[in-house]
Write a protein that holds these residues in place. Structure first.
Motif, PDB file in Angstrom:
ATOM      1  N   ARG A   1      -1.481 -26.221  -6.156  1.00 61.61           N
ATOM      2  CA  ARG A   1      -0.297 -25.385  -6.327  1.00 61.61           C
ATOM      3  C   ARG A   1      -0.127 -24.411  -5.291  1.00 61.61           C
ATOM      4  O   ARG A   1      -1.062 -23.496  -5.136  1.00 61.61           O
ATOM      5  CB  ARG A   1      -0.136 -24.830  -7.570  1.00 61.61           C
ATOM      6  CG  ARG A   1      -0.183 -25.600  -9.015  1.00 61.61           C
ATOM      7  CD  ARG A   1      -0.304 -24.946 -10.202  1.00 61.61           C
ATOM      8  NE  ARG A   1       0.633 -23.955 -10.544  1.00 61.61           N
ATOM      9  CZ  ARG A   1       1.915 -24.472 -11.063  1.00 61.61           C
ATOM     10  NH1 ARG A   1       1.993 -25.477 -11.421  1.00 61.61           N
ATOM     11  NH2 ARG A   1       2.990 -23.542 -11.293  1.00 61.61           N
ATOM     12  N   ARG A   2       1.055 -24.654  -4.523  1.00 54.62           N
ATOM     13  CA  ARG A   2       1.268 -23.360  -3.500  1.00 54.62           C
ATOM     14  C   ARG A   2       2.777 -23.014  -3.702  1.00 54.62           C
ATOM     15  O   ARG A   2       3.573 -23.273  -4.178  1.00 54.62           O
ATOM     16  CB  ARG A   2       1.564 -24.460  -2.162  1.00 54.62           C
ATOM     17  CG  ARG A   2       0.048 -25.257  -1.903  1.00 54.62           C
ATOM     18  CD  ARG A   2      -1.296 -24.384  -1.485  1.00 54.62           C
ATOM     19  NE  ARG A   2      -0.879 -23.630  -0.328  1.00 54.62           N
ATOM     20  CZ  ARG A   2      -1.916 -23.343   0.521  1.00 54.62           C
ATOM     21  NH1 ARG A   2      -3.243 -23.373  -0.205  1.00 54.62           N
ATOM     22  NH2 ARG A   2      -1.731 -22.660   1.499  1.00 54.62           N
ATOM     23  N   THR A   3       2.635 -21.798  -3.451  1.00 51.36           N
ATOM     24  CA  THR A   3       3.988 -21.048  -3.162  1.00 51.36           C
ATOM     25  C   THR A   3       4.879 -21.347  -2.065  1.00 51.36           C
ATOM     26  O   THR A   3       4.461 -21.289  -0.527  1.00 51.36           O
ATOM     27  CB  THR A   3       3.902 -19.483  -2.934  1.00 51.36           C
ATOM     28  OG1 THR A   3       2.788 -18.930  -4.290  1.00 51.36           O
ATOM     29  CG2 THR A   3       5.185 -18.674  -3.299  1.00 51.36           C
TER      30      THR A   3
ATOM     31  N   MET B   1       7.138 -22.828  -6.812  1.00 51.61           N
ATOM     32  CA  MET B   1       5.786 -23.345  -6.910  1.00 51.61           C
ATOM     33  C   MET B   1       5.821 -24.969  -6.416  1.00 51.61           C
ATOM     34  O   MET B   1       6.616 -25.564  -7.170  1.00 51.61           O
ATOM     35  CB  MET B   1       5.143 -23.116  -8.203  1.00 51.61           C
ATOM     36  CG  MET B   1       4.902 -21.867  -8.705  1.00 51.61           C
ATOM     37  SD  MET B   1       4.128 -20.756  -7.470  1.00 51.61           S
ATOM     38  CE  MET B   1       2.413 -21.596  -7.505  1.00 51.61           C
TER      39      MET B   1
ATOM     40  N   ASP C   1       5.469 -23.734   3.221  1.00 48.41           N
ATOM     41  CA  ASP C   1       4.174 -22.931   2.471  1.00 48.41           C
ATOM     42  C   ASP C   1       4.409 -21.534   3.193  1.00 48.41           C
ATOM     43  O   ASP C   1       4.176 -21.322   4.376  1.00 48.41           O
ATOM     44  CB  ASP C   1       3.055 -23.421   2.916  1.00 48.41           C
ATOM     45  CG  ASP C   1       1.940 -23.132   2.077  1.00 48.41           C
ATOM     46  OD1 ASP C   1       1.756 -21.767   1.607  1.00 48.41           O
ATOM     47  OD2 ASP C   1       0.856 -23.737   1.581  1.00 48.41           O
ATOM     48  N   THR C   2       4.227 -20.556   2.079  1.00 48.68           N
ATOM     49  CA  THR C   2       4.356 -19.166   2.625  1.00 48.68           C
ATOM     50  C   THR C   2       3.087 -18.607   2.929  1.00 48.68           C
ATOM     51  O   THR C   2       2.915 -17.601   3.799  1.00 48.68           O
ATOM     52  CB  THR C   2       4.790 -18.347   1.525  1.00 48.68           C
ATOM     53  OG1 THR C   2       3.918 -18.500   0.213  1.00 48.68           O
ATOM     54  CG2 THR C   2       6.433 -18.579   1.017  1.00 48.68           C
TER      55      THR C   2
ATOM     56  N   PRO D   1      11.694 -20.940  -9.840  1.00 46.97           N
ATOM     57  CA  PRO D   1      11.562 -19.609 -10.860  1.00 46.97           C
ATOM     58  C   PRO D   1      12.336 -19.578 -11.998  1.00 46.97           C
ATOM     59  O   PRO D   1      13.470 -20.407 -12.022  1.00 46.97           O
ATOM     60  CB  PRO D   1      12.005 -18.552  -9.876  1.00 46.97           C
ATOM     61  CG  PRO D   1      12.016 -18.973  -8.476  1.00 46.97           C
ATOM     62  CD  PRO D   1      12.190 -20.528  -8.648  1.00 46.97           C
TER      63      PRO D   1
ATOM     64  N   GLU E   1      12.859 -18.136  -2.293  1.00 43.84           N
ATOM     65  CA  GLU E   1      11.433 -17.700  -2.215  1.00 43.84           C
ATOM     66  C   GLU E   1      10.915 -18.190  -3.771  1.00 43.84           C
ATOM     67  O   GLU E   1      11.812 -17.973  -4.680  1.00 43.84           O
ATOM     68  CB  GLU E   1      11.067 -16.674  -1.735  1.00 43.84           C
ATOM     69  CG  GLU E   1      11.177 -16.452  -0.144  1.00 43.84           C
ATOM     70  CD  GLU E   1      10.671 -15.315   0.527  1.00 43.84           C
ATOM     71  OE1 GLU E   1      10.262 -14.272  -0.322  1.00 43.84           O
ATOM     72  OE2 GLU E   1      10.854 -14.957   1.543  1.00 43.84           O
ATOM     73  N   GLY E   2       9.788 -18.062  -3.800  1.00 42.97           N
ATOM     74  CA  GLY E   2       9.138 -18.169  -5.191  1.00 42.97           C
ATOM     75  C   GLY E   2       8.893 -19.563  -5.721  1.00 42.97           C
ATOM     76  O   GLY E   2       8.855 -19.653  -7.053  1.00 42.97           O
TER      77      GLY E   2
ATOM     78  N   GLN F   1       8.796 -21.761   0.106  1.00 42.63           N
ATOM     79  CA  GLN F   1      10.059 -21.326   0.427  1.00 42.63           C
ATOM     80  C   GLN F   1      10.883 -22.406   0.959  1.00 42.63           C
ATOM     81  O   GLN F   1      10.387 -23.303   1.519  1.00 42.63           O
ATOM     82  CB  GLN F   1       9.932 -19.915   1.594  1.00 42.63           C
ATOM     83  CG  GLN F   1      11.291 -19.637   2.006  1.00 42.63           C
ATOM     84  CD  GLN F   1      11.392 -18.560   2.997  1.00 42.63           C
ATOM     85  OE1 GLN F   1      10.077 -18.377   3.729  1.00 42.63           O
ATOM     86  NE2 GLN F   1      12.607 -18.001   3.581  1.00 42.63           N
TER      87      GLN F   1
END
Length: 188
Positions: free
Chosen positions: A69-71, A115, A86-87, A129, A112-113, A73
């Motif tokens: 699981r990566r955050t 997943m 990937d941020t 989100p 952003e935000g 944008q």
């Protein structure tokens, strides 16, 4: 190893030697006594993009696939391809329009935000989100004394999605919208 009734939309499973991203779960409760609840899952093969459907009972064991699981944008859309970054390590991933489904209508440059589920260096699925702040680009004029009523009016947001908002909302105002239900939550 979780049971089929514990699997959620967006998770990635290993089924019959294939890595599949779950895109839809339809729960069917039979009316006969003693009958098991059925979970019909629509999935997409990560490698081939092929759609797969299978029905499980609630007690069937399902193997979760190895994923990260990566955050992320959202960067931009190029035709039918959406590009995410990937941020943390700035690596980029692409997804097709049909892989995104309804999530694509909420994306705008710089969001952003998000997943992302990364399987074997490929973006398998995204989770937006819960709520987004968007600008009302078009709506009917505000009515005086509208705050005393609970009536709503349609409003087009800057990403093109139409939601129902209270009558006191005006063009150019920023509002918070629930992504899953497409409902107005509050002013931003």
């Amino acid at each position: 190893m979780p049971k089929a009734n514990e699997i959620k939309k967006g998770q990635v499973i290993d089924f019959q030697g294939k890595i599949l991203a779950v895109s839809l779960i339809d729960v069917q409760s039979p009316s006969a006594r003693g009958a098991a609840t059925l979970y019909k899952m629509r999935m997409k093969d990560i490698k081939t993009g092929q759609k797969v459907e299978n029905t499980f009972t609630g007690d069937d064991m399902v193997t979760l696939a190895d994923f990260q699981r990566r955050t992320l944008q959202f960067l931009f859309q190029d035709g039918e391809h959406y590009t995410f970054m990937d941020t943390e390590d700035y690596s980029q991933y692409m997804m097709d329009e049909d892989q995104l489904g309804e999530s694509g209508e909420w994306l705008f440059d710089g969001l952003e935000g998000i997943m992302g589920m990364i399987v074997e260096d490929q973006l398998a699925a995204i989770e937006l989100p819960q709520a987004l702040v968007l600008t009302v680009s078009e709506t009917n004029p505000a009515m005086k004394a509208a705050s005393a009523s609970a009536r709503t009016k349609p409003a087009t947001l800057n990403n093109g999605v139409v939601v129902q908002v209270p009558e006191y909302i005006v063009e150019g105002e920023e509002i918070k919208v629930n992504v899953e239900t497409k409902k107005f939550m509050s002013r931003a």
